[in-house]
Design a protein around this motif. Structure first.
Motif, PDB file in Angstrom:
ATOM      1  N   LEU A  59       3.100 -15.989   9.960  1.00 30.34           N
ATOM      2  CA  LEU A  59       4.429 -16.877   9.616  1.00 30.34           C
ATOM      3  C   LEU A  59       3.924 -18.095  10.706  1.00 30.34           C
ATOM      4  CD1 LEU A  59       6.642 -16.274   8.887  1.00 30.34           C
ATOM      5  CD2 LEU A  59       7.641 -15.630  11.081  1.00 30.34           C
ATOM      6  N   SER A  60       3.390 -18.156  11.086  1.00 34.78           N
ATOM      7  CA  SER A  60       4.226 -19.427  11.707  1.00 34.78           C
ATOM      8  C   SER A  60       2.936 -20.707  10.690  1.00 34.78           C
ATOM      9  CB  SER A  60       2.964 -19.606  13.214  1.00 34.78           C
ATOM     10  OG  SER A  60       2.785 -21.378  13.743  1.00 34.78           O
ATOM     11  N   HIS A  61       1.518 -19.870  10.367  1.00 36.43           N
ATOM     12  CA  HIS A  61       0.560 -20.876   9.728  1.00 36.43           C
ATOM     13  C   HIS A  61       1.142 -20.677   7.910  1.00 36.43           C
ATOM     14  CE1 HIS A  61      -2.663 -21.436  11.952  1.00 36.43           C
ATOM     15  NE2 HIS A  61      -2.236 -20.545  13.249  1.00 36.43           N
ATOM     16  N   GLN A  62       2.016 -19.608   7.464  1.00 37.11           N
ATOM     17  CA  GLN A  62       2.214 -20.083   6.325  1.00 37.11           C
ATOM     18  C   GLN A  62       3.358 -21.128   6.403  1.00 37.11           C
ATOM     19  OE1 GLN A  62       2.239 -18.421   3.952  1.00 37.11           O
ATOM     20  NE2 GLN A  62       0.607 -17.098   3.883  1.00 37.11           N
ATOM     21  N   ARG A  80       2.208 -11.011  19.929  1.00 36.41           N
ATOM     22  CA  ARG A  80       2.687  -9.524  20.433  1.00 36.41           C
ATOM     23  C   ARG A  80       2.394  -9.238  19.326  1.00 36.41           C
ATOM     24  NH1 ARG A  80       3.261  -8.550  25.746  1.00 36.41           N
ATOM     25  NH2 ARG A  80       3.321  -9.820  27.214  1.00 36.41           N
ATOM     26  N   ARG A  81       2.149  -9.218  17.885  1.00 34.78           N
ATOM     27  CA  ARG A  81       2.162  -8.733  16.896  1.00 34.78           C
ATOM     28  C   ARG A  81       1.483  -9.654  15.339  1.00 34.78           C
ATOM     29  NH1 ARG A  81       7.778  -7.313  13.798  1.00 34.78           N
ATOM     30  NH2 ARG A  81       6.441  -6.178  12.575  1.00 34.78           N
ATOM     31  N   ARG A  82       0.886  -9.426  14.861  1.00 31.83           N
ATOM     32  CA  ARG A  82      -0.090  -9.970  13.650  1.00 31.83           C
ATOM     33  C   ARG A  82       0.673 -10.784  12.881  1.00 31.83           C
ATOM     34  NH1 ARG A  82      -5.085  -6.935  12.345  1.00 31.83           N
ATOM     35  NH2 ARG A  82      -4.204  -5.380  14.055  1.00 31.83           N
ATOM     36  N   GLU A  83       2.138 -10.152  13.189  1.00 28.75           N
ATOM     37  CA  GLU A  83       3.130 -11.164  11.656  1.00 28.75           C
ATOM     38  C   GLU A  83       3.001 -12.028  11.982  1.00 28.75           C
ATOM     39  OE1 GLU A  83       3.105  -6.649  10.567  1.00 28.75           O
ATOM     40  OE2 GLU A  83       3.372  -7.665  12.375  1.00 28.75           O
ATOM     41  N   ILE A 105       2.441   7.143   4.028  1.00 25.87           N
ATOM     42  CA  ILE A 105       1.317   6.472   3.954  1.00 25.87           C
ATOM     43  C   ILE A 105       1.490   5.453   2.132  1.00 25.87           C
ATOM     44  CG2 ILE A 105       0.148   8.101   4.699  1.00 25.87           C
ATOM     45  CD1 ILE A 105      -0.336   9.644   1.697  1.00 25.87           C
ATOM     46  N   VAL A 106       2.038   5.637   1.783  1.00 26.36           N
ATOM     47  CA  VAL A 106       2.604   4.572  -0.059  1.00 26.36           C
ATOM     48  C   VAL A 106       3.443   3.630   0.523  1.00 26.36           C
ATOM     49  CG1 VAL A 106       2.801   4.749  -1.916  1.00 26.36           C
ATOM     50  CG2 VAL A 106       1.783   6.419  -1.274  1.00 26.36           C
ATOM     51  N   TYR A 107       4.980   3.300   1.039  1.00 36.43           N
ATOM     52  CA  TYR A 107       5.670   2.710   0.640  1.00 36.43           C
ATOM     53  C   TYR A 107       5.171   1.343   2.245  1.00 36.43           C
ATOM     54  CZ  TYR A 107      10.258   0.697   0.796  1.00 36.43           C
ATOM     55  OH  TYR A 107      11.197  -0.513   1.189  1.00 36.43           O
ATOM     56  N   ASN A 108       5.090   1.560   3.700  1.00 38.94           N
ATOM     57  CA  ASN A 108       4.571   1.421   4.396  1.00 38.94           C
ATOM     58  C   ASN A 108       3.259   0.460   4.071  1.00 38.94           C
ATOM     59  OD1 ASN A 108       6.940   1.627   5.932  1.00 38.94           O
ATOM     60  ND2 ASN A 108       5.785   3.667   7.486  1.00 38.94           N
ATOM     61  N   ALA A 109       2.155   1.434   3.812  1.00 37.85           N
ATOM     62  CA  ALA A 109       1.090   0.337   3.136  1.00 37.85           C
ATOM     63  C   ALA A 109       1.253  -0.896   2.184  1.00 37.85           C
ATOM     64  CB  ALA A 109       0.232   0.791   2.184  1.00 37.85           C
ATOM     65  N   LEU A 110       3.100  -0.723   1.448  1.00 37.72           N
ATOM     66  CA  LEU A 110       2.862  -1.327   0.591  1.00 37.72           C
ATOM     67  C   LEU A 110       4.039  -3.554   1.101  1.00 37.72           C
ATOM     68  CD1 LEU A 110       2.730  -2.269  -2.676  1.00 37.72           C
ATOM     69  CD2 LEU A 110       4.980  -1.732  -2.777  1.00 37.72           C
ATOM     70  N   ILE A 111       5.487  -2.106   2.113  1.00 37.99           N
ATOM     71  CA  ILE A 111       5.773  -3.105   2.340  1.00 37.99           C
ATOM     72  C   ILE A 111       5.864  -4.357   4.077  1.00 37.99           C
ATOM     73  CG2 ILE A 111       8.270  -3.889   2.349  1.00 37.99           C
ATOM     74  CD1 ILE A 111       7.609  -2.860  -0.084  1.00 37.99           C
ATOM     75  N   SER A 112       5.453  -2.972   4.188  1.00 36.80           N
ATOM     76  CA  SER A 112       5.330  -3.088   6.610  1.00 36.80           C
ATOM     77  C   SER A 112       4.512  -4.733   5.897  1.00 36.80           C
ATOM     78  CB  SER A 112       3.955  -3.261   7.151  1.00 36.80           C
ATOM     79  OG  SER A 112       4.389  -2.713   8.130  1.00 36.80           O
ATOM     80  N   GLY A 113       5.425  -5.458   7.286  1.00 35.84           N
ATOM     81  CA  GLY A 113       5.181  -6.871   7.404  1.00 35.84           C
ATOM     82  C   GLY A 113       5.024  -8.265   6.169  1.00 35.84           C
ATOM     83  N   LEU A 166     -13.509 -20.830   1.128  1.00 36.06           N
ATOM     84  CA  LEU A 166     -13.086 -20.002  -0.098  1.00 36.06           C
ATOM     85  C   LEU A 166     -11.641 -20.403  -0.216  1.00 36.06           C
ATOM     86  CD1 LEU A 166     -13.180 -16.321   2.859  1.00 36.06           C
ATOM     87  CD2 LEU A 166     -14.372 -17.111   0.800  1.00 36.06           C
ATOM     88  N   ARG A 167     -11.638 -20.010  -1.252  1.00 39.57           N
ATOM     89  CA  ARG A 167      -9.767 -20.344  -1.955  1.00 39.57           C
ATOM     90  C   ARG A 167      -8.634 -19.787  -1.313  1.00 39.57           C
ATOM     91  NH1 ARG A 167      -8.222 -23.770  -4.313  1.00 39.57           N
ATOM     92  NH2 ARG A 167      -6.614 -23.689  -6.249  1.00 39.57           N
ATOM     93  N   TYR A 168      -8.947 -18.005  -0.765  1.00 37.61           N
ATOM     94  CA  TYR A 168      -8.375 -17.408   0.273  1.00 37.61           C
ATOM     95  C   TYR A 168      -9.367 -16.938   1.841  1.00 37.61           C
ATOM     96  CZ  TYR A 168      -8.623 -13.025  -2.291  1.00 37.61           C
ATOM     97  OH  TYR A 168      -9.454 -11.582  -2.478  1.00 37.61           O
ATOM     98  N   MET A 169      -8.267 -16.334   2.282  1.00 35.98           N
ATOM     99  CA  MET A 169      -9.230 -16.136   3.337  1.00 35.98           C
ATOM    100  C   MET A 169      -8.781 -14.942   4.263  1.00 35.98           C
ATOM    101  SD  MET A 169      -9.540 -18.231   6.746  1.00 35.98           S
ATOM    102  CE  MET A 169      -7.373 -19.291   7.464  1.00 35.98           C
ATOM    103  N   THR A 170      -9.095 -13.581   5.011  1.00 35.40           N
ATOM    104  CA  THR A 170      -8.103 -12.925   4.946  1.00 35.40           C
ATOM    105  C   THR A 170      -7.973 -13.096   6.825  1.00 35.40           C
ATOM    106  OG1 THR A 170      -9.361 -11.321   3.734  1.00 35.40           O
ATOM    107  CG2 THR A 170      -8.124 -10.615   5.521  1.00 35.40           C
ATOM    108  N   VAL A 171      -6.847 -12.801   7.063  1.00 37.99           N
ATOM    109  CA  VAL A 171      -6.991 -13.360   8.877  1.00 37.99           C
ATOM    110  C   VAL A 171      -6.126 -12.153   9.412  1.00 37.99           C
ATOM    111  CG1 VAL A 171      -6.446 -14.654  10.626  1.00 37.99           C
ATOM    112  CG2 VAL A 171      -7.053 -15.294   8.163  1.00 37.99           C
ATOM    113  N   LEU A 172      -6.054 -11.461  10.606  1.00 39.26           N
ATOM    114  CA  LEU A 172      -5.273  -9.925  10.666  1.00 39.26           C
ATOM    115  C   LEU A 172      -5.190  -9.489  10.029  1.00 39.26           C
ATOM    116  CD1 LEU A 172      -3.475 -12.346  13.500  1.00 39.26           C
ATOM    117  CD2 LEU A 172      -5.529 -10.722  13.978  1.00 39.26           C
ATOM    118  N   GLY A 173      -5.403  -8.884   8.611  1.00 47.94           N
ATOM    119  CA  GLY A 173      -5.555  -8.186   7.877  1.00 47.94           C
ATOM    120  C   GLY A 173      -4.569  -9.069   6.757  1.00 47.94           C
ATOM    121  N   SER A 174      -4.159  -9.841   6.917  1.00 51.81           N
ATOM    122  CA  SER A 174      -3.120 -10.371   5.715  1.00 51.81           C
ATOM    123  C   SER A 174      -4.191 -11.626   4.525  1.00 51.81           C
ATOM    124  CB  SER A 174      -1.680 -11.087   6.167  1.00 51.81           C
ATOM    125  OG  SER A 174      -1.259 -10.055   6.669  1.00 51.81           O
TER     126      SER A 174
END
Length: 399
Positions: free
Chosen positions: A76-79, A69-72, A333-341, A279-287
């Motif tokens: 996390l599971s794949h990490q 239900r959350r993209r994190e 607009i700054v702190y959440n973009a840096l830390i959230s998830g 790719l060396r790294y990929m973007t999945v669900l914004g991460s």
């Protein structure tokens, strides 16, 4: 309700286009994202009908991926899975799949079949109308014009999301069974110690985004496995009227073994046939997901996003607005973009210090003179410590 006929306006969705900037690692151009709105009374009425439906419970092999239900959570599971595979030096390919216009492509008869299976008998006709007469209102020179969709559910409707999940899940479940048949050892099948249900740790789904980890004792067999899985997924999705997005199919391969260098070279030169981009790294669900589990690409992307929010406000940060108001805007607009998830990543000490340094630097600008003590000539005598600056604004240091 006495005639089981809903007003035609209830089945209309009006589209509003928003500018969507794609990730720099994906497509090289900007696109438009369309957001649809529907009649609120119709949404409430059909929501009540849907609440009376008997939605089937997920099967055991679906539990591992269908409840994100959350993209994190899938990230996390794949990490964790990737860390375990690297620890035991198991060759693996982390693949991201995406469907083209998935919500609006499913065949009508597939959606109708789901409605007949789960809806109460007295509600079936009303729910079928929601699918059969779904239309999009488009503004033209002659005014608003309605176009019957003819395929897929009504855009912007909560019922459409539920129907899509039930239908899409059926195809993905068959694909999972097919993949587990290909992999004799079922290396990533585990048992939940609480429920006793088998779960597939290789799979995760969030909406229509599918991600799967493929393992192999010999990395040279990975291209063949990926090709077979890709063909099987295409077959299952085509049966629903959905096509894969070839431009968004990405692979991050981590090989181990005596011939690793030669394998990487063959892969880089394109001599090994793999559908999708390597790719060396990929973007999945914004991460960002790196082949070696590094969080550096994600840290770089987050600092860039935070800088965009910071520079958007310009001189606001040093204006005469109260510190309390500036703190609220900074947090949004700054702190959440840096830390959230960010909790899904294991960060090094240097990365934690880098994040702390960024936050402290911006907080000192917001505090202006309040972050230091000066003499009568304006010379700085002492400055608050980094921890004191963060506490002064009420933020929590990066752990």
């Amino acid at each position: 309700r006495s005639r089981d006929v809903a007003p035609p306006i209830w089945h209309r969705a009006q589209g509003n286009s928003l500018h969507k900037k794609t990730d720099g690692n994906a497509l090289p151009y900007d696109t438009q994202r369309t957001v649809f709105t529907t009649d609120p009374i119709a949404a409430a009425f059909y929501g009540s009908l849907w609440s009376r439906c008997k939605v089937p419970q997920p099967k055991p092999y679906e539990m591992a991926y269908i409840r994100n239900r959350r993209r994190e959570y899938p990230n996390l599971s794949h990490q964790i899975t990737g860390w375990l595979l690297r620890l035991f030096r198991v060759s693996a390919a982390d693949t991201s799949y995406d469907a083209k216009n998935a919500f609006h492509s499913i065949f009508i008869h597939e959606l109708e079949e789901q409605i007949r299976q789960i809806a109460r008998r007295e509600d079936v006709q009303l729910l079928l109308q929601r699918v059969r007469y779904a239309a999009i209102s488009v503004r033209t020179r002659q005014g608003m014009t309605d176009f019957l969709i003819g395929q897929g559910a009504l855009p912007g409707d909560a019922l459409a999301a539920h129907l899509f999940r039930l239908t899409y899940d059926k195809a993905i479940s068959r694909w999972v069974i097919h993949n587990n048949g290909l992999e004799r050892g079922k290396e990533l099948i585990a048992t939940d110690p609480i429920s006793g249900i088998d779960v597939d740790l290789s799979m995760s789904i969030y909406a229509d985004d599918v991600r799967r980890v493929t393992v192999a004792s010999d990395p040279w067999t990975l291209p063949g496995k990926l090709k077979a899985q890709d063909l099987a997924l295409t077959t299952e999705l085509n049966a629903l009227g959905i096509a894969q997005s070839s431009t968004k199919k990405e692979h991050v391969i981590t090989p181990f073994g005596p011939a690793t260098s030669r394998f990487r070279g063959e892969l880089k030169r394109g001599k090994l046939e793999v559908h999708g981009r390597m790719l060396r790294y990929m973007t999945v669900l914004g991460s960002k997901s790196h082949a070696l589990g590094s969080a550096e690409p994600e840290i770089n992307a987050r600092i860039t996003a935070a800088n965009v929010g910071w520079h958007t406000m310009g001189p606001f940060w040093t204006s005469g607005v109260s510190i309390k108001v500036r703190k609220l805007i900074f947090f949004a607009i700054v702190y959440n973009a840096l830390i959230s998830g960010l909790e899904v990543y294991v960060l090094t000490k240097a990365q934690l210090e880098r994040l702390d340094s960024y936050i402290v630097g911006k907080c000192r600008i917001i505090l202006k003179g309040a972050a230091s003590t000066k003499d009568t000539n304006g010379k700085v005598i002492s400055s608050l410590s980094n921890a004191a600056v963060i506490r002064r604004l009420g933020f929590v240091p990066v752990p």
